[in-house]
Design an enzyme around this catalytic site. Structure first.
Site: not given
Ligand SMILES: Nc1ncnc2c1ncn2[C@@H]1O[C@H](COP(=O)(O)OP(=O)(O)OP(=O)(O)O)[C@@H](O)[C@H]1O
Ligand SMILES: NC(=O)CC[C@H](N)C(=O)O
Ligand SMILES: O=c1[nH]c(=O)c2[nH+]cn([C@@H]3O[C@H](COP(=O)(O)O)[C@@H](O)[C@H]3O)c2[nH]1
Ligand SMILES: [Mg+2]
Length: 539
Positions: A75, A102-103, A189, A191, A246-247, A249, A395
């Site tokens: 954090g 970290c934090y 980190h 992660e 992708v999302d 669909s 994703k």
């Molecule tokens: N042209 C559109 N018509 C209808 N819904 C949309 C449109 N563009 C985005 N959205 C909505 O907004 C959401 C977020 O858009 P985003 O682009 O992040 O996702 P995605 O288009 O499904 O996937 P990707 O990130 O792969 O493009 C979509 O999942 C969809 O629900």
């Molecule tokens: N990335 C962090 O969690 C940073 C923790 C704290 N603020 C530091 O600078 O050490």
């Protein structure tokens, strides 16, 4: 960090998302790190279910939830500052293993009687880890492994019962443990992808220290998400915002399984799509899947709303609102629909800072980067209830779900395309002329990257149009025209990204084609900024 709330909401109110009915085996307490959800996702990669909860979740709440382990995130605050976010000290006595990152580690040390100070100098980036004790947490983590550091504070003195597990050149207490109480801390980190051995460490914690079993699989996610959607919407009908990405669909397939023909898919052509995209989408869903999609031509209304608007956040909010207005109007025509389904993913949420809001002050622990149209860009008076079962996923997790639901690679492998589309790739005011230019340039980038066989290796490859002009010479004539920026990045989840090292020959080909074929462009430049500090999109 005086603006950081002392009391944040507990996790329960944040969990309207996927998997919420399943208790998490590992709870991540969020102290405002941009990486909190990344930790959860790394844990889920080990097929162990994990959720992020507010840092002020009480020991009693945790006890009731009975996770097998708890991870405290990093954090931006310093533990010794007034108003720094603290966890319930009862946490240390629950007998549940804890890993502080970290934090989170600094907090553990301070609350248990050690001390944390501002380090002589901040440490950002990669550092080799020297392992002093290759046991439990560090089993199979090679000494010399690169770990990602991002801190300005350091542990000065360990609490009683703690020992050092590893150090780096700058940080004496880089990994620490109280073996008897099963409390662990790391200054780096594990992660982030740049930490080699980070996943080994997370597996060690999850499996060996906490004793979790791998039961969180794609199939389990699909089953549970379907059950949750059914429980949420009952017999009601759902309008799905389908972009063809992708999302959404993947979501279309998931919801189709969950509620069958009570689902209506709607694609809004806001006029900012790439060349050929609306046609591709309509044909694909209709011919290949026999899923009916309502096509709404809203080009005029979007572009007229953006006339004269140059501020990126204002653009995003206008577009987000307009999307919803169109859905509302169409809902009156075809509905009514109480529910709107969107393919919202976790990065959309974290970057719009949609998490961890203090109910009293309204403050957010993670800061806002940009308003994604489907989260931060939504109007306040939203009339729909949202159905967003992918909201906790990244994703690549969605791609797995999509594949498992039977979506073809042609859709699952597509590069992400933002909902506001080309409107946020034209800096400043959006006009029809600029849209035409950008569409043509974008098509060339996509074609050449595909032809070079690099499409699947790259996260996103696209063109950006800058609203400045420079001088050039073509056919012995002076030109004064726009530059196109080439933006190609590699990434695993869109949260961090690196610029792609495209072959020079490919860059040359793209540049030549754009300058020769796209009217109004006389220069092509390459964006070589990673994220952070840049973002992937330019607005
Ligand atoms: N042209 C559109 N018509 C209808 N819904 C949309 C449109 N563009 C985005 N959205 C909505 O907004 C959401 C977020 O858009 P985003 O682009 O992040 O996702 P995605 O288009 O499904 O996937 P990707 O990130 O792969 O493009 C979509 O999942 C969809 O629900
Ligand atoms: N990335 C962090 O969690 C940073 C923790 C704290 N603020 C530091 O600078 O050490
Ligand atoms: O649906 C979306 N609505 C948006 O408003 C939006 N803004 C950015 N993106 C996509 O998110 C990823 C991260 O982008 P940034 O690094 O620019 O924040 C990248 O993949 C971006 O293309 C969006 N997607
Ligand atoms: Mg999209």
């Amino acid at each position: 960090m005086s603006q950081t709330p002392q009391t944040a909401p507990s996790g329960s109110e944040r969990d309207h998302a996927s998997g919420s009915s399943r208790p998490p085996a590992i709870v991540i307490l969020d102290f405002g790190s941009q990486y909190s959800e990344l930790i959860a996702r790394r844990v889920r990669e080990t097929e162990v279910f994990s959720l992020v909860m507010g840092y002020a979740t009480t020991a009693a709440e945790l006890k009731a939830l009975a996770p097998k382990g708890i991870i405290l995130s990093g954090g931006p605050s310093s533990v010794y500052e007034e108003g720094a976010p603290l966890c319930d000290p009862g946490l240390w006595d629950l007998g549940i293993p804890v890993l502080g990152v970290c934090y989170g580690m600094q907090l553990m040390v301070q609350q248990l009687g050690g001390s944390v100070v501002a380090a002589g100098r901040a440490e950002y980036g990669k550092a080799p880890l020297h392992v002093d004790d290759p046991v439990d947490l560090l089993t199979n983590v090679a000494s010399g492994s690169t770990m990602w550091m991002s801190h300005g504070d350091s542990v000065e003195a360990l609490p009683d019962g703690f020992v050092r597990l590893a150090h780096t050149d700058n940080t004496p207490e880089a990994a620490v443990a109280n073996h008897a109480r099963r409390l662990y801390g790391v200054q780096f980190h594990p992660e982030v992808v740049h930490s080699s051995g980070g996943m080994v460490m997370i597996r060690n914690f999850v499996y060996h220290i906490c004793g979790c079993t791998p039961d969180w699989t794609t199939a389990a996610f699909i089953d549970e998400a379907i059950g949750e959607v059914r429980a949420q919407v009952g017999e009601k009908r759902v309008l799905l915002a389908l972009s063809g990405g992708v999302d959404s669909s993947t979501l279309a397939f998931l919801l189709h399984q969950a509620i069958g023909d009570r689902l209506t898919c709607m694609f809004i052509d806001q006029g900012f799509m790439r060349k050929g995209e609306p046609e591709f989408l309509m044909e694909f869903f209709d011919q290949q899947f026999h899923i009916n999609v309502e096509y709404i031509n809203a080009r005029e209304r979007f572009i007229s709303k953006l006339a004269g608007i140059t501020d990126p956040e204002e653009k995003r909010k206008i577009i987000g609102t307009e999307f919803i207005r169109v859905f509302e109007e169409e809902s009156r025509r075809l509905g009514p629909f109480d529910y709107l389904a969107q393919g919202t993913l976790y990065p959309d949420v974290i970057e719009s800072a949609g998490t961890n809001v203090d109910p009293k002050t309204g403050e957010r622990v993670a800061v806002k980067i940009k308003s994604h149209h489907n989260v931060g860009g939504l109007p306040k008076d939203l009339q729909f209830k949202l159905v967003e079962p992918l909201r906790r996923l990244f994703k690549d997790e969605v791609r797995k779900v999509g594949r498992s639901l039977g979506l073809p690679q042609e859709i699952v492998g597509r590069h992400p395309f933002p909902g506001p589309g080309l409107a946020i790739r034209i800096l400043g005011e959006v006009t029809d002329d600029k849209l035409d230019i950008l569409r043509d340039a974008d098509l060339i980038v996509r074609e050449e990257v595909r032809d070079a066989g690099l499409y699947d290796e790259i996260w996103q490859a696209f063109a950006v149009l800058l609203p400045v002009r420079s001088v050039g010479v073509m056919g012995d004539k002076r030109t004064y025209a726009y530059p196109i920026v080439l933006r190609c990045v590699s990434s695993e989840d869109g949260m961090t990204a690196d610029w792609s090292r495209l072959p020079y020959d490919l860059l040359e080909l793209i540049s030549n084609r754009i300058v020769n074929e796209v009217r109004g462009v006389n220069r092509v430049v390459l964006d070589i900024t990673s994220k952070p500090p840049g973002t992937i999109e330019w607005e």
